[in-house]
Motif scaffolding. Structure first.
Motif, PDB file in Angstrom:
ATOM      1  N   LYS A 220       0.744  -1.152   0.215  1.00 20.02           N
ATOM      2  CA  LYS A 220       0.096   0.217   0.024  1.00 20.02           C
ATOM      3  C   LYS A 220       0.954   1.383   0.363  1.00 20.02           C
ATOM      4  O   LYS A 220       0.768   2.042  -0.646  1.00 20.02           O
ATOM      5  CB  LYS A 220      -1.178  -0.244   1.441  1.00 20.02           C
ATOM      6  N   GLU A 221       2.377   2.037   0.641  1.00 23.46           N
ATOM      7  CA  GLU A 221       2.559   2.300   0.853  1.00 23.46           C
ATOM      8  C   GLU A 221       3.673   2.917  -0.654  1.00 23.46           C
ATOM      9  O   GLU A 221       3.044   3.298  -0.858  1.00 23.46           O
ATOM     10  CB  GLU A 221       3.655   2.538   1.483  1.00 23.46           C
ATOM     11  N   ASP A 222       3.871   1.212  -1.180  1.00 25.28           N
ATOM     12  CA  ASP A 222       4.415   1.884  -2.480  1.00 25.28           C
ATOM     13  C   ASP A 222       3.268   2.439  -3.651  1.00 25.28           C
ATOM     14  O   ASP A 222       3.455   2.895  -4.856  1.00 25.28           O
ATOM     15  CB  ASP A 222       5.021   0.363  -2.996  1.00 25.28           C
ATOM     16  N   SER A 223       2.588   1.307  -3.294  1.00 22.59           N
ATOM     17  CA  SER A 223       1.256   1.345  -4.595  1.00 22.59           C
ATOM     18  C   SER A 223       0.473   2.847  -4.150  1.00 22.59           C
ATOM     19  O   SER A 223       0.009   3.878  -5.294  1.00 22.59           O
ATOM     20  CB  SER A 223       0.252   0.380  -4.373  1.00 22.59           C
ATOM     21  N   TYR A 224       1.099   4.083  -3.257  1.00 21.79           N
ATOM     22  CA  TYR A 224       0.155   5.588  -3.669  1.00 21.79           C
ATOM     23  C   TYR A 224       0.706   6.349  -2.989  1.00 21.79           C
ATOM     24  O   TYR A 224       0.881   7.540  -2.566  1.00 21.79           O
ATOM     25  CB  TYR A 224      -0.357   5.467  -1.907  1.00 21.79           C
ATOM     26  N   GLY A 225       2.600   5.908  -3.342  1.00 18.83           N
ATOM     27  CA  GLY A 225       3.883   6.880  -3.158  1.00 18.83           C
ATOM     28  C   GLY A 225       3.850   7.441  -1.927  1.00 18.83           C
ATOM     29  O   GLY A 225       4.614   8.486  -1.797  1.00 18.83           O
ATOM     30  N   LEU A 226       4.004   7.124  -1.119  1.00 15.26           N
ATOM     31  CA  LEU A 226       4.001   7.354   0.325  1.00 15.26           C
ATOM     32  C   LEU A 226       5.465   6.681   1.383  1.00 15.26           C
ATOM     33  O   LEU A 226       4.826   6.096   0.884  1.00 15.26           O
ATOM     34  CB  LEU A 226       2.468   7.268   1.211  1.00 15.26           C
ATOM     35  N   ASP A 227       5.294   7.472   2.201  1.00 16.67           N
ATOM     36  CA  ASP A 227       6.647   6.774   2.622  1.00 16.67           C
ATOM     37  C   ASP A 227       5.897   5.812   4.168  1.00 16.67           C
ATOM     38  O   ASP A 227       6.869   5.341   4.524  1.00 16.67           O
ATOM     39  CB  ASP A 227       7.349   8.360   3.260  1.00 16.67           C
ATOM     40  N   LEU A 228       5.109   6.324   4.787  1.00 13.19           N
ATOM     41  CA  LEU A 228       3.976   5.697   5.639  1.00 13.19           C
ATOM     42  C   LEU A 228       2.408   5.771   5.758  1.00 13.19           C
ATOM     43  O   LEU A 228       2.128   7.164   4.993  1.00 13.19           O
ATOM     44  CB  LEU A 228       5.125   6.289   6.955  1.00 13.19           C
TER      45      LEU A 228
END
Length: 262
Positions: A220-228
């Motif tokens: 999910k973090e990678d999918s949405y371009g989020l670090d956390l």
């Protein structure tokens, strides 16, 4: 930069006020250990949105602000009405009066080049057809404002990272857990991930289960371009060891340290 993430304090229920007082005292006494200067509270600060509950909450938060902490509260379904399943305009007004002072969301607070975006996941509930429920909704107007603010932040070279704080769960699909417009919210995050500098986090609560969403199987973090992506559990609920847990997030190293409090 380090921040403390509290959630679902439910002041007015059981002996939660006593436990919150313990938590606040620990935060005040252990500054050298946790090294945080910001306390984010992701909703359900009160249990029924009653006046006296907000007054008690304000007294607790004043202890933190008077000690120099920046407190960033957002509303949850229990802050807005009885049993967390009704939307009371009076309770919403009390949240503004006692805790936030904010009328419009997203509310932007910039601290040390970090843009904190406070979201109201109850805003859309007042315009929903179903006026009894706890799912939560950001609403079209707030989502549109969110997209615009993220674009502005993306053009601001002074901003190092973006932290979004809301109450309702964007991922859990169970009734009363996930927001009604979670898909629209997540689409904005995907569409605007370049605007968030590649340095961004989403913090929330509601489900009373602590979890970081970086499981290898769903990315999910990678999918949405989020670090956390992090859900704080209910901070006043004790774990199997009989301890309350205070999560401290290091936004630079993306490490969550969980301090256990008696």
């Amino acid at each position: 930069m380090k921040i403390i993430h509290l959630s679902d304090l439910h002041i007015g229920k059981s002996n939660n006020l006593e436990k919150i007082s313990q938590l606040v005292q620990w935060i005040l006494n252990q500054k050298k250990i946790h090294q945080a200067s910001v306390v984010a509270i992701s909703g359900d600060i009160t249990d029924d949105g009653a006046d006296w509950q907000f007054q008690q909450a304000r007294e607790m938060l004043d202890r933190l602000t008077e000690a120099g902490f920046t407190v960033l509260p957002v509303p949850g379904n229990h802050d807005y009405g009885l049993f967390g399943i009704t939307e009371s305009k009076k309770s919403a007004a009390n949240f503004r009066k006692y805790l936030s002072g904010q009328v419009e969301y997203p509310h932007l607070v910039v601290i040390e080049r970090t843009a904190f975006l406070l979201l109201n996941s109850m805003e859309g509930e007042f315009s929903a057809v179903e006026m009894i429920g706890a799912e939560g909704s950001l609403g079209k107007k707030q989502l549109k404002r969110l997209a615009g603010i993220l674009e502005e932040l993306g053009e601001n070279s002074a901003i190092k990272r973006v932290i979004l704080i809301l109450h309702h769960h964007p991922f859990d699909l169970k009734r009363f857990h996930v927001m009604r417009d979670a898909k629209r919210f997540l689409k904005i995050l995907k569409d605007k991930k370049q605007m968030m500098k590649g340095k961004a986090a989403v913090l929330f609560g509601h489900k009373h289960v602590e979890k970081r969403y970086n499981d290898p199987e769903d990315h999910k973090e990678d999918s949405y371009g989020l670090d956390l992506i992090y859900a704080s559990g209910s901070t006043v609920e004790r774990n199997q060891e009989g301890k309350m847990v205070v999560p401290v997030i290091d936004l630079d190293d993306l490490v969550i340290t969980r301090y256990k409090i008696d």
